[in-house]
Design a protein around this motif. Sequence first.
Motif, short mmCIF file in Angstrom:
data_model
loop_
_atom_site.label_atom_id
_atom_site.label_comp_id
_atom_site.label_asym_id
_atom_site.label_seq_id
_atom_site.Cartn_x
_atom_site.Cartn_y
_atom_site.Cartn_z
N LYS A 113 -23.41 -17.55 -20.73
CA LYS A 113 -23.32 -17.64 -19.28
C LYS A 113 -24.02 -18.60 -18.63
O LYS A 113 -23.72 -19.28 -18.00
N LYS A 114 -25.29 -18.74 -19.21
CA LYS A 114 -26.35 -19.83 -18.85
C LYS A 114 -25.79 -21.09 -18.79
O LYS A 114 -26.14 -21.93 -18.11
N GLU A 115 -25.52 -21.35 -20.18
CA GLU A 115 -24.72 -22.81 -20.37
C GLU A 115 -23.59 -23.13 -19.68
O GLU A 115 -23.48 -24.25 -18.83
N ARG A 116 -22.71 -22.00 -19.25
CA ARG A 116 -21.48 -22.49 -18.32
C ARG A 116 -21.99 -22.68 -17.02
O ARG A 116 -21.44 -23.41 -16.33
N ASN A 173 -12.54 -20.60 -14.42
CA ASN A 173 -12.01 -20.27 -15.71
C ASN A 173 -12.98 -20.93 -17.10
O ASN A 173 -12.27 -21.05 -18.02
N LEU A 174 -14.10 -21.37 -16.66
CA LEU A 174 -14.82 -22.05 -17.66
C LEU A 174 -14.89 -21.26 -18.98
O LEU A 174 -15.02 -22.06 -20.05
N ALA A 175 -15.11 -20.25 -19.09
CA ALA A 175 -15.18 -19.32 -20.15
C ALA A 175 -14.17 -19.61 -21.01
O ALA A 175 -14.14 -19.04 -22.26
N GLU A 176 -12.93 -19.99 -20.59
CA GLU A 176 -11.54 -20.05 -21.34
C GLU A 176 -11.35 -21.56 -21.59
O GLU A 176 -10.42 -21.79 -22.66
N LEU A 177 -12.34 -22.58 -21.29
CA LEU A 177 -11.79 -23.99 -21.53
C LEU A 177 -12.77 -24.69 -22.07
O LEU A 177 -13.78 -24.31 -22.17
#
Length: 474
Positions: A386-389, A361-365
């Motif tokens: 997305k690349k950074e995540r 869930n990296l996109a939300e945290l």
Amino acid sequence: MRAYSECNGFDDPAAADAARPAWARLTRWMRDTGMPALAAKQEEARLAFYREGITFAVYGEGGGTERAIPFDIIPRIITAAEWAHLQRGLAQRVQALNLFLADIYGPQRIIRDKVAPAEGILDNSQYRAGMKGVKVPRGVYGAICGIDLVRTGEQEFHVLEDNLRVPSGVSYMLENRRILSWLAPDLFEHHRVAPIGNYPDLLDLTLRELAPSHTDDPTVVVLTPGPFNSAYFEHAFLAQSIGAELVEGQDLFVDAGFLYMKTIRGPQRVDVIYRRIDDDFLDPRAFRPDSMLGVPGLFEAIRAGNVALANAVGTGVADDKSVYPHVPDMIRYYLDEDAILPNVPTYTLSDPKQCAHVLANLAELVVKEAQGAGGYGMLIGPKASKKEREAFAERIRANPDKYIAQPTLALSTCPTLVDEGVAPRHVDLRPYVLQGSTIRMVPGGLTRVALVDGSLVVNSSQGGGTKDTWVLQD
């Protein structure tokens, strides 16, 4: 003047009824003053900060660039009732953190009773085993604490971070009030704003209370790494404010277990150090042997009780972000009370299940380094590509113990003067809590503001600025 409009997050002008008349008067003042005059006052403030050396250094820009602290002329307003609530919660938290430090450097009951894990505390890089059994003056480890707060609703404040190592920024709190009083004295005529100018007196009193028993008239010094440090202005400002000498390591020496300062009249014993140097650099004999900033033998003088250090060696373990999730448990354990100011919900990535959830869930945290500071080493998932995540996920998998994660809070916003007019920007608040014989604080603190539209990062090193913080008097 462009109208102020709301954005996501609680809006400070929509706060408790008691604050609305003050916000209304402030809005009228902005409208009557007009945008060109407001912008001119803001530029006057910038020039005054630069002329007076109220600056900070940004590293990574060709070796370090001095910048004036961005100051927003529109103050932030907090009601007396809100401050009373915050004051109770801050005092409770600082008391518990000091009890925790006394415990982990003493009997370690909280570990024995399995309220907090030994791993993450005793193996923390900020834990100083040499402090075990050392008695610090009045049992106070964190004499000067900066607690970062965020507001998420009308009656909702959360603690975002504890700063007990070398908390900074208090000089900007004081200078913001002085500059705004000079630029807009008429504003203060129509608002009953609680004063903060006695902070240096409270700081001086607190430091003197920590002095060893061998003196009734302690000599206090402020220990700085030197003029190339990013916070050197603050070091000099605070030394002058409390009437203490500003010293570097080379100005001090230890003889027969006592600390002395070199003066033109000969050696003078030093009783209390307000240090602005991290543990690692305090004493090359005890910590980093390559340190040129500290004083050989200082740690033994501290252990012998011949000189007091504020804050004490080893306080950093209490503000490590991996320890932060356990603070509400500390409050219940040591004080038998529920936390007045809640933590932000936090995932500990050393736990495999929590780590797996975060990676999914990296996109939300928001993910932070456990020992990071200054807004560096963090990922804001919703703002990252997305690349950074994906790159950050690899860092987490390689060293999950080094990170914690939190939901992206809708931080409150406050009217802020920007190029396009007056617009909402996200803010936090860092009150400063002093502990000597008792807990003391001035009403308010340093409001930091994210000047970039939509940004949640308020650190000056990341493009943030500061505001004067008004606590209204009843």
